[in-house]
Design a protein around this motif. Structure first.
Motif, mmCIF file in Angstrom:
data_model
loop_
_atom_site.group_PDB
_atom_site.id
_atom_site.type_symbol
_atom_site.label_atom_id
_atom_site.label_comp_id
_atom_site.label_asym_id
_atom_site.label_seq_id
_atom_site.Cartn_x
_atom_site.Cartn_y
_atom_site.Cartn_z
ATOM 1 N N ARG A 44 -30.226 -16.522 -25.799
ATOM 2 C CA ARG A 44 -29.226 -17.327 -26.504
ATOM 3 C C ARG A 44 -29.544 -18.813 -26.392
ATOM 4 N NH1 ARG A 44 -24.082 -19.200 -27.085
ATOM 5 N NH2 ARG A 44 -22.847 -18.096 -28.667
ATOM 6 N N GLY B 188 -20.984 -19.233 -34.667
ATOM 7 C CA GLY B 188 -21.552 -17.971 -35.099
ATOM 8 C C GLY B 188 -23.033 -17.985 -35.397
ATOM 9 N N LEU B 189 -23.655 -19.157 -35.556
ATOM 10 C CA LEU B 189 -25.058 -19.209 -35.960
ATOM 11 C C LEU B 189 -25.989 -18.732 -34.854
ATOM 12 C CD1 LEU B 189 -25.183 -22.583 -37.953
ATOM 13 C CD2 LEU B 189 -25.147 -20.254 -38.853
ATOM 14 N N ASP C 1 -25.257 -16.693 -32.289
ATOM 15 C CA ASP C 1 -25.092 -15.244 -32.112
ATOM 16 C C ASP C 1 -25.778 -14.472 -33.232
ATOM 17 O OD1 ASP C 1 -23.639 -15.440 -29.756
ATOM 18 O OD2 ASP C 1 -21.741 -15.660 -30.819
ATOM 19 N N SER C 2 -25.688 -14.991 -34.443
ATOM 20 C CA SER C 2 -26.339 -14.338 -35.576
ATOM 21 C C SER C 2 -27.851 -14.342 -35.417
ATOM 22 C CB SER C 2 -25.942 -15.039 -36.872
ATOM 23 O OG SER C 2 -26.626 -14.476 -37.973
ATOM 24 N N LEU C 3 -28.401 -15.471 -34.965
ATOM 25 C CA LEU C 3 -29.849 -15.559 -34.775
ATOM 26 C C LEU C 3 -30.311 -14.628 -33.653
ATOM 27 C CD1 LEU C 3 -32.567 -16.768 -35.427
ATOM 28 C CD2 LEU C 3 -32.005 -18.731 -33.968
ATOM 29 N N ARG D 279 -28.900 -11.868 -32.699
ATOM 30 C CA ARG D 279 -28.790 -10.490 -33.194
ATOM 31 C C ARG D 279 -29.947 -10.156 -34.135
ATOM 32 N NH1 ARG D 279 -23.968 -10.889 -34.153
ATOM 33 N NH2 ARG D 279 -24.043 -11.502 -36.337
ATOM 34 N N LYS D 280 -30.313 -11.085 -34.993
ATOM 35 C CA LYS D 280 -31.425 -10.844 -35.926
ATOM 36 C C LYS D 280 -32.747 -10.696 -35.175
ATOM 37 C CE LYS D 280 -31.626 -13.405 -39.643
ATOM 38 N NZ LYS D 280 -31.551 -14.627 -40.491
ATOM 39 N N TYR E 276 -37.674 -15.642 -37.481
ATOM 40 C CA TYR E 276 -36.318 -16.120 -37.776
ATOM 41 C C TYR E 276 -36.039 -17.451 -37.072
ATOM 42 C CZ TYR E 276 -35.435 -11.458 -39.648
ATOM 43 O OH TYR E 276 -35.491 -10.305 -40.390
ATOM 44 N N GLU F 107 -35.125 -21.173 -38.883
ATOM 45 C CA GLU F 107 -33.966 -22.005 -38.529
ATOM 46 C C GLU F 107 -34.414 -23.377 -38.020
ATOM 47 O OE1 GLU F 107 -30.999 -21.467 -39.219
ATOM 48 O OE2 GLU F 107 -30.865 -19.306 -39.568
#
Length: 239
Positions: free
Chosen positions: A99, A117-118, A120-122, A124-125, A219, A223
């Motif tokens: 994280r 949320g960005l 956590d989304s990254l 997860r991806k 990913y 970003e």
């Protein structure tokens, strides 16, 4: 040469062990109703005759192959085992490490706070979609790290599958022969916990490879480029 053969042996043992446990469990349930050669008719009788003609070594090899095929169909993959764990196979330490790594991709867009949320989304991806790709990159650039990861993951998958299918065996033995066999459920439970823990240990190698820069995340780089583009659009802060 031995190094190249070991991964194959590691992936062979799990389906074979699962198939053997399933076959033994099935034999306990239905073994008494299996007819003998003299009682067989039609196609099953031909199978008995073929086994006698081939001899014990070839018959044993054929049964071992069938056992392997059954086990390969029934065994649970690492992804399926993660459902049993109700969470990805990441320790808390490695989750927060990953994280923090993902957070660094949003330094310019959110310099003073957490981008909602960005991160956590990254994370997860990267974990759910990119870990298989990262394993392939390790094969190309750092085979030694991949082999260590593969060794630990195979060990965890083996332990977890044996634990699950031995649970069915203990229950069958307890029902058919003696309730004392239920004690074996404790051993299966401990083996399952150890297996899931070992799968978590395997992913430590992937996480640390990312954080240390041994491999890159597609990913994350996307970003990071967006972050740098945002800085260019904003321009330097002139007071």
């Amino acid at each position: 040469m031995l190094t190249s053969l070991l991964p194959g042996f590691r992936h062979l043992r799990t389906p074979f062990a699962v198939g053997a446990l399933f076959a033994f469990t099935f034999w306990i349930w239905r073994g008494a109703s299996i007819p003998t050669h003299s009682e067989m008719h039609g196609f099953p009788n031909h199978l008995y005759s073929l086994a006698e003609l081939a001899g014990r070594p070839i018959t044993t090899a054929a049964l071992a192959f069938v056992t392997y095929i059954i086990g390969d169909i029934l065994k649970l993959s690492t992804d399926q085992l993660s459902i049993l764990n109700r969470s990805p196979h990441l320790s808390l330490v490695n989750y927060f490490d990953l994280r923090r790594f993902a957070r660094s991709a949003f330094e310019k867009r959110a310099p003073h706070g957490e981008p909602s949320g960005l991160v956590d989304s990254l994370v997860r991806k990267i974990f759910e979609e990119e870990f298989p790709e990262i394993r392939m990159r390790l094969i190309i650039s750092h085979l030694d790290l991949y082999l260590e990861h593969d060794r630990i993951e195979s060990e965890g998958e083996f332990r977890a599958n044996v634990a699950i299918f031995s649970t069915l065996l203990w229950i069958t033995l307890a029902i058919k022969w003696s309730p004392l066999f239920a004690i074996g459920l404790l051993a299966s439970a401990m083996l399952l916990v150890n297996g899931l823990r070992t799968l978590t240990d395997a992913n430590k190698i992937i996480v640390q490879s990312l954080i240390s820069g041994v491999v890159t995340s597609r990913y994350y780089e996307e970003e990071k480029q967006c972050d740098q583009a945002c800085e260019g659009e904003t321009g330097p802060d002139v007071s």
